[in-house]
Design an enzyme around this catalytic site. Structure first.
Site, PDB file in Angstrom:
ATOM      1  N   LYS A 191       4.559 -27.148  37.625  1.00  0.00           N
ATOM      2  CA  LYS A 191       3.340 -27.022  38.429  1.00  0.00           C
ATOM      3  C   LYS A 191       2.090 -27.182  37.563  1.00  0.00           C
ATOM      4  O   LYS A 191       1.180 -27.932  37.891  1.00  0.00           O
ATOM      5  CB  LYS A 191       3.314 -25.673  39.149  1.00  0.00           C
ATOM      6  CG  LYS A 191       2.097 -25.490  40.047  1.00  0.00           C
ATOM      7  CD  LYS A 191       2.049 -24.106  40.683  1.00  0.00           C
ATOM      8  CE  LYS A 191       3.128 -23.913  41.698  1.00  0.00           C
ATOM      9  NZ  LYS A 191       2.990 -22.640  42.449  1.00  0.00           N
ATOM     10  N   GLU A 197       9.243 -25.025  27.863  1.00  0.00           N
ATOM     11  CA  GLU A 197      10.592 -25.590  27.799  1.00  0.00           C
ATOM     12  C   GLU A 197      10.617 -26.979  28.443  1.00  0.00           C
ATOM     13  O   GLU A 197      11.201 -27.923  27.903  1.00  0.00           O
ATOM     14  CB  GLU A 197      11.590 -24.667  28.522  1.00  0.00           C
ATOM     15  CG  GLU A 197      11.712 -23.283  27.920  1.00  0.00           C
ATOM     16  CD  GLU A 197      10.831 -22.261  28.614  1.00  0.00           C
ATOM     17  OE1 GLU A 197      11.149 -21.063  28.549  1.00  0.00           O
ATOM     18  OE2 GLU A 197       9.812 -22.665  29.227  1.00  0.00           O
ATOM     19  N   GLY A 251       8.321 -20.663  42.689  1.00  0.00           N
ATOM     20  CA  GLY A 251       9.289 -21.608  42.147  1.00  0.00           C
ATOM     21  C   GLY A 251      10.670 -21.462  42.750  1.00  0.00           C
ATOM     22  O   GLY A 251      11.338 -22.453  43.063  1.00  0.00           O
ATOM     23  N   ARG A 252      11.138 -20.226  42.935  1.00  0.00           N
ATOM     24  CA  ARG A 252      12.488 -20.017  43.448  1.00  0.00           C
ATOM     25  C   ARG A 252      12.593 -20.288  44.945  1.00  0.00           C
ATOM     26  O   ARG A 252      13.677 -20.211  45.521  1.00  0.00           O
ATOM     27  CB  ARG A 252      12.950 -18.597  43.119  1.00  0.00           C
ATOM     28  CG  ARG A 252      12.025 -17.485  43.629  1.00  0.00           C
ATOM     29  CD  ARG A 252      12.364 -16.165  42.936  1.00  0.00           C
ATOM     30  NE  ARG A 252      11.486 -15.063  43.315  1.00  0.00           N
ATOM     31  CZ  ARG A 252      10.309 -14.828  42.752  1.00  0.00           C
ATOM     32  NH1 ARG A 252       9.860 -15.633  41.805  1.00  0.00           N
ATOM     33  NH2 ARG A 252       9.577 -13.784  43.114  1.00  0.00           N
ATOM     34  N   GLU A 337      15.130 -12.234  40.579  1.00  0.00           N
ATOM     35  CA  GLU A 337      13.738 -12.413  40.180  1.00  0.00           C
ATOM     36  C   GLU A 337      12.805 -11.874  41.245  1.00  0.00           C
ATOM     37  O   GLU A 337      11.707 -11.394  40.936  1.00  0.00           O
ATOM     38  CB  GLU A 337      13.448 -13.893  39.909  1.00  0.00           C
ATOM     39  CG  GLU A 337      12.085 -14.136  39.258  1.00  0.00           C
ATOM     40  CD  GLU A 337      11.943 -15.541  38.700  1.00  0.00           C
ATOM     41  OE1 GLU A 337      12.312 -15.749  37.526  1.00  0.00           O
ATOM     42  OE2 GLU A 337      11.464 -16.419  39.437  1.00  0.00           O
ATOM     43  N   HIS A 368      41.703 -16.089  39.859  1.00  0.00           N
ATOM     44  CA  HIS A 368      42.481 -16.032  38.626  1.00  0.00           C
ATOM     45  C   HIS A 368      41.622 -15.570  37.451  1.00  0.00           C
ATOM     46  O   HIS A 368      41.982 -15.791  36.295  1.00  0.00           O
ATOM     47  CB  HIS A 368      43.105 -17.397  38.339  1.00  0.00           C
ATOM     48  CG  HIS A 368      44.098 -17.807  39.377  1.00  0.00           C
ATOM     49  ND1 HIS A 368      45.445 -17.553  39.258  1.00  0.00           N
ATOM     50  CD2 HIS A 368      43.929 -18.411  40.581  1.00  0.00           C
ATOM     51  CE1 HIS A 368      46.077 -18.010  40.336  1.00  0.00           C
ATOM     52  NE2 HIS A 368      45.183 -18.537  41.155  1.00  0.00           N
ATOM     53  N   LYS A 479       7.691 -14.785  27.427  1.00  0.00           N
ATOM     54  CA  LYS A 479       7.035 -16.071  27.177  1.00  0.00           C
ATOM     55  C   LYS A 479       5.896 -15.920  26.175  1.00  0.00           C
ATOM     56  O   LYS A 479       5.737 -16.724  25.244  1.00  0.00           O
ATOM     57  CB  LYS A 479       6.486 -16.646  28.487  1.00  0.00           C
ATOM     58  CG  LYS A 479       7.528 -17.152  29.462  1.00  0.00           C
ATOM     59  CD  LYS A 479       6.831 -17.737  30.685  1.00  0.00           C
ATOM     60  CE  LYS A 479       7.807 -18.302  31.679  1.00  0.00           C
ATOM     61  NZ  LYS A 479       7.108 -18.854  32.874  1.00  0.00           N
TER      62      LYS A 479
END
Length: 513
Positions: A191, A197, A251-252, A337, A368, A479
């Site tokens: 954004k 990153e 964002g999510r 979050e 399993h 951050k």
């Protein structure tokens, strides 16, 4: 701020599920919701009518309906950032009006969707492009990556997508090693166009492309999902190929926005709009259905019951569909979050647990691995099973076996099995609470319905806990410190500005890097 759960504190667990079913032959039909294409069976939750009445009363005390309406009305329900929360506008039809600060935002949403559709069609018709690489992190990665895998049956037969998120160079290196510069399109999703990153990976991809094709290729092989035109242009991306979104989209919650550009390229604009229509179907149900018939509300209250009354701190989401392999990870961010908070809307500390630990893997692989703990462990893990009547492949025997396993696991978790006295290790207590969600087939619309269902579950639970589900301040401190430490790893002289343990870690790394 009043504790909305205070009147639940006197309630205790209900009888064993075996007894609940024996006493109520119609339980499986009564504790069932049909919403859109979803069949939601919560009859195997450890709940009864008395507990449900108290839970619905709790929802009303917490003002679930007014807060829901405030969100859809564009009020600034994200009070710590003074923002509206309007991801529901991303899937609103053109003729609907949804306002934020006096502006109908729906026309702007469709302007971006139309821009995306035109671009996606050009890429789908461009025989040169065979590989799309989405570079993002968090919501700018998990949403499109999850949906791309989930909708594999609908992908373009020429174009494949890869998703780069980790700043660990191994991530971008592996994708670039499997790419051809001339046939690769990069989507940089940030954004602010400043996420460290994402920009680190984007610069690496840019240098790789320029080394092979020259500087002029950047404008042809890079596009941006961002709102920062200056930085996008400085990077070398034509701002005509910049797709925007808004600060009222977290964002999510953004997979239905321009963040989903890679998905739209993969499945086409028509299928993408089917995806959005699935969201919208659940949005409309959430707004209109009475609480007792409202799927997100009912499922949210079951989660409250499991976490805050029965004391079960985790939730496993177990899709019996290989295509939904990334769905539990997607829900981890959405839920943890959003509701991983210890401060309430009025600034006071919470006095109950919030935000379950969400995890899971597709069936039958999980059977399993960790199902042993779910069946016989001392910790009880509530489960959401997800399954489908039909698969997208013709190997019918496989799908019958898959679904037989889902139904068997549900039966075993609920009712268990008594062992012989001399073999207690074979005893299954059962009484393990779970919900089974079924649909005919995993389509774009059904995927949208599933995502919207869980989005609104998160909203309802945050409302009841009295927290803000739409900020993420806990992400920020790490951050900030990382930005401080990064130059200290190579600078001269070595700094000593942290605690002794952190200083020692930095010193070790400087010696060994």
């Amino acid at each position: 701020m009043e504790n909305n759960l205070s009147q639940l504190s006197g309630l205790s667990g209900t009888p064993h599920l075996r007894d609940l079913f024996a006493a109520d032959p119609g339980r499986a039909q009564r504790y069932l919701l049909d919403v859109g294409d979803l069949r939601i069976d919560y009859s195997k939750q450890r709940i009864d009518d008395v507990a449900l009445r108290e839970l619905f009363a709790t929802a009303r005390r917490a003002h679930v309906e007014p807060r829901r309406d405030a969100m859809f009305a564009g009020e600034h329900v994200n009070i710590t950032e003074d923002r509206a929360v309007m991801h529901v506008a991303l899937r609103a039809p053109r003729d609907v009006s949804l306002h934020v600060d006096g502006e109908n935002v729906v026309p702007g949403v469709h302007e971006v969707l139309d821009q995306m559709a035109g671009f996606a069609e050009r890429i789908r018709n461009n025989e040169q492009i065979t590989h799309v690489v989405n570079i993002g992190i968090g919501g700018s990665d998990l949403g499109p990556a999850m949906a791309y895998r989930a909708l594999a049956a609908y992908r373009h037969d020429r174009i494949r997508c890869s998703f780069v998120s980790n700043v660990d160079g191994a991530d971008i290196a592996a994708v670039l090693a499997d790419s051809d510069p001339a046939s690769t399109l990069f989507i940089v999703a940030s954004k602010t166009f400043g996420t460290i990153e994402t920009l680190t990976n984007a610069r690496t991809a840019r240098a790789w492309l320029v080394a092979e094709l020259g500087e002029e290729a950047v404008g042809e092989h890079f596009v941006a999902v961002s709102t920062n035109a200056d930085l996008v242009k400085k990077f070398g991306i034509d701002t005509a190929n910049m797709f925007g979104f808004w600060d009222w989209v977290g964002g999510r919650y953004s997979v239905g926005s321009a963040i989903g550009l890679s998905l739209m390229i993969a499945i086409g604009a028509d299928r993408f709009h089917e995806f959005l229509a699935g969201f919208r179907l659940i949005d409309e149900h959430f707004c209109a259905a009475p609480l007792e018939e409202n799927a997100p509300v009912v499922m949210a209250l079951l989660g409250i019951w499991n976490a805050n009354v029965l004391g079960f701190g985790t939730k496993a989401v177990l899709p019996y569909a290989e295509e939904l392999g990334r769905f539990p990870a997607y829900l981890q961010q959405l839920d943890m979050e959003s509701n991983g908070k210890s401060v309430r809307l009025d600034g006071t500390a919470v006095d109950t647990d919030t935000g379950p630990i969400v995890w899971g893997e597709p069936g039958t692989n999980g059977q399993h691995a960790f199902y042993q703990l779910i069946h016989q462990g001392s910790r009880i893990v509530p489960v959401d099973f997800i399954g489908f009547a039909r698969s997208h492949h013709s190997l019918g025997e496989h799908h019958d076996l898959l679904m037989a396993n889902l139904f068997a696991q549900s039966e075993a978790l609920a009712f268990g099995r008594a062992s012989a006295p001399d073999e207690p290790f074979r005893n299954f207590d059962g009484n393990r609470p779970h919900t089974v969600i079924l649909a005919d087939q995993l389509t774009p619309s059904v995927l949208g319905q599933l995502v919207a269902l869980y989005e609104h579950i998160v909203h309802v639970q945050g409302t009841i806990w009295g927290i803000n589900s739409y900020d993420q301040w806990g992400v920020e401190l790490g951050k900030e410190l990382a930005n401080k430490i990064t130059p200290e790893l190579t600078g001269d002289p070595a700094p000593a500005t942290h605690d002794s343990a952190t200083n020692a870690l930095i010193a070790w790394y400087r010696t060994h890097r």
